[in-house]
Design a protein around this motif. Sequence first.
Motif, mmCIF file in Angstrom:
data_model
loop_
_atom_site.group_PDB
_atom_site.id
_atom_site.type_symbol
_atom_site.label_atom_id
_atom_site.label_comp_id
_atom_site.label_asym_id
_atom_site.label_seq_id
_atom_site.Cartn_x
_atom_site.Cartn_y
_atom_site.Cartn_z
ATOM 1 N N HIS A 30 -32.862 114.192 80.735
ATOM 2 C CA HIS A 30 -32.495 113.352 81.645
ATOM 3 C C HIS A 30 -33.660 112.018 81.233
ATOM 4 O O HIS A 30 -34.902 112.388 80.821
ATOM 5 C CB HIS A 30 -32.974 113.860 82.903
ATOM 6 N N LYS A 31 -33.203 110.744 81.337
ATOM 7 C CA LYS A 31 -34.038 109.625 81.409
ATOM 8 C C LYS A 31 -33.576 108.403 82.368
ATOM 9 O O LYS A 31 -32.538 108.401 82.303
ATOM 10 C CB LYS A 31 -34.070 109.041 79.805
ATOM 11 N N GLU A 32 -34.470 107.868 82.906
ATOM 12 C CA GLU A 32 -33.999 106.827 83.519
ATOM 13 C C GLU A 32 -34.666 105.308 82.871
ATOM 14 O O GLU A 32 -35.738 105.393 82.547
ATOM 15 C CB GLU A 32 -34.597 106.666 84.944
ATOM 16 N N ASP A 37 -32.203 92.900 84.233
ATOM 17 C CA ASP A 37 -31.100 92.509 85.219
ATOM 18 C C ASP A 37 -29.817 93.314 84.829
ATOM 19 O O ASP A 37 -29.891 94.295 83.679
ATOM 20 C CB ASP A 37 -30.633 91.211 85.366
ATOM 21 N N PHE A 38 -28.857 93.019 85.522
ATOM 22 C CA PHE A 38 -27.546 93.795 85.373
ATOM 23 C C PHE A 38 -27.059 93.513 84.057
ATOM 24 O O PHE A 38 -26.286 94.727 83.326
ATOM 25 C CB PHE A 38 -26.496 93.402 86.341
ATOM 26 N N VAL A 39 -26.991 92.542 83.608
ATOM 27 C CA VAL A 39 -26.354 92.042 82.186
ATOM 28 C C VAL A 39 -27.001 92.933 80.934
ATOM 29 O O VAL A 39 -26.403 93.359 80.309
ATOM 30 C CB VAL A 39 -26.374 90.418 81.890
ATOM 31 N N GLU A 40 -28.422 92.756 81.139
ATOM 32 C CA GLU A 40 -29.185 93.747 80.007
ATOM 33 C C GLU A 40 -28.745 95.136 80.193
ATOM 34 O O GLU A 40 -28.709 95.822 79.233
ATOM 35 C CB GLU A 40 -30.747 93.479 80.317
ATOM 36 N N PHE A 42 -25.874 96.365 81.294
ATOM 37 C CA PHE A 42 -24.608 96.470 80.937
ATOM 38 C C PHE A 42 -24.507 96.705 79.631
ATOM 39 O O PHE A 42 -23.844 97.273 78.863
ATOM 40 C CB PHE A 42 -23.821 95.699 81.435
ATOM 41 N N GLY A 43 -25.368 95.762 78.941
ATOM 42 C CA GLY A 43 -25.381 95.600 77.090
ATOM 43 C C GLY A 43 -25.966 96.920 76.732
ATOM 44 O O GLY A 43 -25.068 97.389 75.527
ATOM 45 N N PHE A 44 -26.933 97.322 77.422
ATOM 46 C CA PHE A 44 -27.245 98.701 76.779
ATOM 47 C C PHE A 44 -26.409 99.647 76.900
ATOM 48 O O PHE A 44 -26.016 100.319 76.104
ATOM 49 C CB PHE A 44 -28.540 99.129 77.658
ATOM 50 N N MET A 45 -25.710 99.776 77.935
ATOM 51 C CA MET A 45 -24.578 100.820 78.255
ATOM 52 C C MET A 45 -23.206 100.615 77.172
ATOM 53 O O MET A 45 -22.933 101.574 76.719
ATOM 54 C CB MET A 45 -23.929 100.614 79.625
ATOM 55 N N SER A 46 -23.130 99.354 76.720
ATOM 56 C CA SER A 46 -22.096 99.351 75.779
ATOM 57 C C SER A 46 -22.653 99.656 74.529
ATOM 58 O O SER A 46 -21.808 100.404 73.805
ATOM 59 C CB SER A 46 -21.931 97.781 75.779
ATOM 60 N N TYR A 65 -27.487 98.204 89.429
ATOM 61 C CA TYR A 65 -28.031 97.036 89.257
ATOM 62 C C TYR A 65 -28.495 96.764 87.595
ATOM 63 O O TYR A 65 -28.179 97.165 86.535
ATOM 64 C CB TYR A 65 -29.038 96.479 90.170
ATOM 65 N N SER A 66 -30.072 97.155 87.501
ATOM 66 C CA SER A 66 -30.736 97.014 86.377
ATOM 67 C C SER A 66 -31.364 98.382 86.015
ATOM 68 O O SER A 66 -32.094 98.227 84.850
ATOM 69 C CB SER A 66 -32.052 95.948 86.559
#
Length: 96
Positions: A30-32, A37-40, A42-46, A65-66
């Motif tokens: 597990h890690k948080e 922001d959201f765009v950053e 979402f880019g990480f998730m991509s 959100y972030s």
Amino acid sequence: MADERRLSEKEISVALQKLAGWSLSNGKLHKEFKFRDFVEAFGFMSRVALIAERLNHHPEWCNVYSGVTIDLTTHDVGGVSRLDIEFATEVEALMG
């Protein structure tokens, strides 16, 4: 994967020493993560999605959100496997 097995608590503990910020929670790695922001986020998730596809191993994750929370487990073995450690290691490499 046929060669996968559930790692022992000791094996997980040793691996976690090399994975900053990761912990064992409810039988999962597990890690948080927090971003500007959201765009950053979402880019990480991509980028993480590309790792998931390449490894054919998909995280349990959540984005608000972030923030992005990732939980890793190998359902076929009922716990954490070598594949989860490899996945977390590759995610950490994204963080630079």
